[in-house]
Scaffold this motif. Structure first.
Motif, PDB file in Angstrom:
ATOM      1  N   PHE A 299       0.857  -1.184   0.000  1.00  0.00           N
ATOM      2  CA  PHE A 299       0.000   0.000   0.000  1.00  0.00           C
ATOM      3  C   PHE A 299       0.891   1.232   0.000  1.00  0.00           C
ATOM      4  O   PHE A 299       1.768   1.367   0.857  1.00  0.00           O
ATOM      5  N   GLN A 300       0.667   2.109  -0.984  1.00  0.00           N
ATOM      6  CA  GLN A 300       1.491   3.304  -1.149  1.00  0.00           C
ATOM      7  C   GLN A 300       2.972   2.898  -1.226  1.00  0.00           C
ATOM      8  O   GLN A 300       3.345   2.090  -2.062  1.00  0.00           O
ATOM      9  N   ASP A 301       3.827   3.410  -0.340  1.00  0.00           N
ATOM     10  CA  ASP A 301       5.259   3.112  -0.459  1.00  0.00           C
ATOM     11  C   ASP A 301       5.741   2.128   0.602  1.00  0.00           C
ATOM     12  O   ASP A 301       6.909   2.119   0.963  1.00  0.00           O
ATOM     13  N   SER A 302       4.850   1.270   1.081  1.00  0.00           N
ATOM     14  CA  SER A 302       5.225   0.309   2.131  1.00  0.00           C
ATOM     15  C   SER A 302       4.618  -1.062   1.863  1.00  0.00           C
ATOM     16  O   SER A 302       3.672  -1.206   1.088  1.00  0.00           O
ATOM     17  N   CYS A 303       5.196  -2.071   2.518  1.00  0.00           N
ATOM     18  CA  CYS A 303       4.699  -3.442   2.465  1.00  0.00           C
ATOM     19  C   CYS A 303       4.293  -3.866   3.873  1.00  0.00           C
ATOM     20  O   CYS A 303       4.945  -3.501   4.853  1.00  0.00           O
ATOM     21  N   TYR A 304       3.232  -4.664   3.952  1.00  0.00           N
ATOM     22  CA  TYR A 304       2.674  -5.057   5.237  1.00  0.00           C
ATOM     23  C   TYR A 304       2.496  -6.574   5.294  1.00  0.00           C
ATOM     24  O   TYR A 304       2.200  -7.208   4.287  1.00  0.00           O
ATOM     25  N   ILE A 305       2.675  -7.109   6.493  1.00  0.00           N
ATOM     26  CA  ILE A 305       2.442  -8.535   6.697  1.00  0.00           C
ATOM     27  C   ILE A 305       1.867  -8.740   8.095  1.00  0.00           C
ATOM     28  O   ILE A 305       2.266  -8.053   9.055  1.00  0.00           O
ATOM     29  N   PHE A 306       0.895  -9.635   8.191  1.00  0.00           N
ATOM     30  CA  PHE A 306       0.324  -9.975   9.496  1.00  0.00           C
ATOM     31  C   PHE A 306       0.775 -11.383   9.838  1.00  0.00           C
ATOM     32  O   PHE A 306       0.418 -12.347   9.154  1.00  0.00           O
ATOM     33  N   LEU A 307       1.601 -11.491  10.870  1.00  0.00           N
ATOM     34  CA  LEU A 307       2.102 -12.799  11.305  1.00  0.00           C
ATOM     35  C   LEU A 307       1.045 -13.435  12.199  1.00  0.00           C
ATOM     36  O   LEU A 307       0.908 -13.100  13.369  1.00  0.00           O
ATOM     37  N   GLN A 308       0.277 -14.335  11.600  1.00  0.00           N
ATOM     38  CA  GLN A 308      -0.868 -14.923  12.293  1.00  0.00           C
ATOM     39  C   GLN A 308      -0.414 -16.055  13.216  1.00  0.00           C
ATOM     40  O   GLN A 308      -0.704 -17.219  12.998  1.00  0.00           O
ATOM     41  N   GLU A 309       0.294 -15.657  14.234  1.00  0.00           N
ATOM     42  CA  GLU A 309       0.807 -16.627  15.203  1.00  0.00           C
ATOM     43  C   GLU A 309       0.655 -16.067  16.612  1.00  0.00           C
ATOM     44  O   GLU A 309       1.171 -15.000  16.925  1.00  0.00           O
ATOM     45  N   ALA A 310      -0.087 -16.771  17.433  1.00  0.00           N
ATOM     46  CA  ALA A 310      -0.252 -16.354  18.829  1.00  0.00           C
ATOM     47  C   ALA A 310       1.006 -16.732  19.607  1.00  0.00           C
ATOM     48  O   ALA A 310       1.444 -17.884  19.567  1.00  0.00           O
ATOM     49  N   ILE A 311       1.587 -15.748  20.258  1.00  0.00           N
ATOM     50  CA  ILE A 311       2.819 -16.012  21.014  1.00  0.00           C
ATOM     51  C   ILE A 311       2.714 -15.417  22.413  1.00  0.00           C
ATOM     52  O   ILE A 311       2.000 -14.439  22.643  1.00  0.00           O
ATOM     53  N   LYS A 312       3.427 -16.020  23.336  1.00  0.00           N
ATOM     54  CA  LYS A 312       3.545 -15.478  24.685  1.00  0.00           C
ATOM     55  C   LYS A 312       4.783 -14.595  24.730  1.00  0.00           C
ATOM     56  O   LYS A 312       5.815 -14.941  24.164  1.00  0.00           O
ATOM     57  N   VAL A 313       4.674 -13.461  25.391  1.00  0.00           N
ATOM     58  CA  VAL A 313       5.770 -12.500  25.416  1.00  0.00           C
ATOM     59  C   VAL A 313       6.048 -12.047  26.835  1.00  0.00           C
ATOM     60  O   VAL A 313       5.175 -12.076  27.708  1.00  0.00           O
ATOM     61  N   GLN A 314       7.272 -11.619  27.038  1.00  0.00           N
ATOM     62  CA  GLN A 314       7.656 -11.047  28.322  1.00  0.00           C
ATOM     63  C   GLN A 314       7.701  -9.528  28.279  1.00  0.00           C
ATOM     64  O   GLN A 314       7.562  -8.865  29.301  1.00  0.00           O
ATOM     65  N   SER A 315       7.917  -8.984  27.084  1.00  0.00           N
ATOM     66  CA  SER A 315       7.905  -7.534  26.903  1.00  0.00           C
ATOM     67  C   SER A 315       7.534  -7.224  25.462  1.00  0.00           C
ATOM     68  O   SER A 315       7.507  -8.123  24.608  1.00  0.00           O
TER      69      SER A 315
ATOM     70  N   GLY B 194      -1.369 -12.111  17.204  1.00  0.00           N
ATOM     71  CA  GLY B 194      -0.791 -11.891  15.879  1.00  0.00           C
ATOM     72  C   GLY B 194      -0.025 -10.580  15.881  1.00  0.00           C
ATOM     73  O   GLY B 194      -0.288  -9.694  16.703  1.00  0.00           O
ATOM     74  N   THR B 195       0.933 -10.473  14.981  1.00  0.00           N
ATOM     75  CA  THR B 195       1.785  -9.286  14.931  1.00  0.00           C
ATOM     76  C   THR B 195       1.709  -8.655  13.549  1.00  0.00           C
ATOM     77  O   THR B 195       1.915  -9.327  12.541  1.00  0.00           O
TER      78      THR B 195
END
Length: 231
Positions: free
Chosen positions: A32-48, A150-151
């Motif tokens: 879209f416009q001058d950028s690329c996007y991706i949605f990482l469809q992965e549920a993850i546990k995070v500490q920060s 997801g990220t």
């Protein structure tokens, strides 16, 4: 061979053309416009939140930043139709206590916002932002999340495409097209020249082999440039 020379000349030109129209890294990304996007469809546990950010940096990108209403609407539409994302997406934003302001992780300027909850005097330490996919508005929340569903990541299109203006792209295309045309014309002219040269040689040889005289001796006066025939 002229064919090989032509191909040798065309290959770097084709490479230049490919470089100037470089797209996103793969088909899993959306442009879209001058950028690329991706949605990482992965549920993850995070500490920060850095764990979330590492999901993007491992793909050569960074967490999402949004700079206008059109981009915000594009992300919402793609999340609903293609990515099927959760109700809330963590944005690549954090509150900088030193400057008392929100900033994007990718260091881009804060040129747009769509906050749904603005309260004066609220404590914003460890505050991040979330995109609510139902309304398109942004919400503030604690950065210390324990998991994400997801990220959403964003990367700039490669340098040669991003930083070439439309005029430069047009000029480059015209130069490439002109060079290709000249190369093809050069090959055609070379073939025509070789063909005409071969045809002329055959004609001269054929004419020279048949003397117009039946006599055995012909004397050529080099000084007066004419031939004297003896009976």
């Amino acid at each position: 061979m002229p064919q090989a020379a032509g191909l040798t000349l065309l290959l770097p030109l084709l490479g230049l053309a490919a470089a100037t129209v470089a797209d996103c890294p793969s088909s899993t990304w959306v442009q879209f416009q001058d950028s690329c996007y991706i949605f990482l469809q992965e549920a993850i546990k995070v500490q920060s939140i850095e764990d979330v950010r590492n999901q993007c940096t491992n793909h050569g990108a960074d967490m999402i930043s949004i700079h206008n209403e059109e981009e915000n609407a594009f992300i919402l539409d793609t999340l609903k139709k293609q990515w099927k994302g959760p109700d809330d997406i963590l944005l690549g934003m954090f509150y900088d206590t030193d400057d008392a302001s929100f900033k994007w992780f990718d260091n881009s300027d804060m040129t747009f916002d769509k906050w749904t909850d603005q309260e004066d005097g609220e404590d914003l330490v460890d505050t991040c932002a979330f995109l609510h996919t139902k309304t398109g508005e942004w919400k503030k929340g604690n950065c210390e999340v324990s998991s994400v569903e997801g990220t959403l990541c964003k990367a700039a299109i490669p340098y040669k495409k991003k930083y070439l203006s439309d005029n430069h792209i047009l000029i480059s295309a015209l130069v490439i097209a002109s060079t290709v045309i000249l190369t093809v014309l050069g090959i055609i002219i070379w073939f025509l020249y070789k063909r005409n040269s071969a045809s002329g040689f055959t004609t001269v040889f054929s004419t020279a082999s048949q003397s117009p005289y039946d006599d055995d001796c012909v004397l050529v006066d080099e000084e007066n440039e004419y031939a004297v025939q003896f009976d």
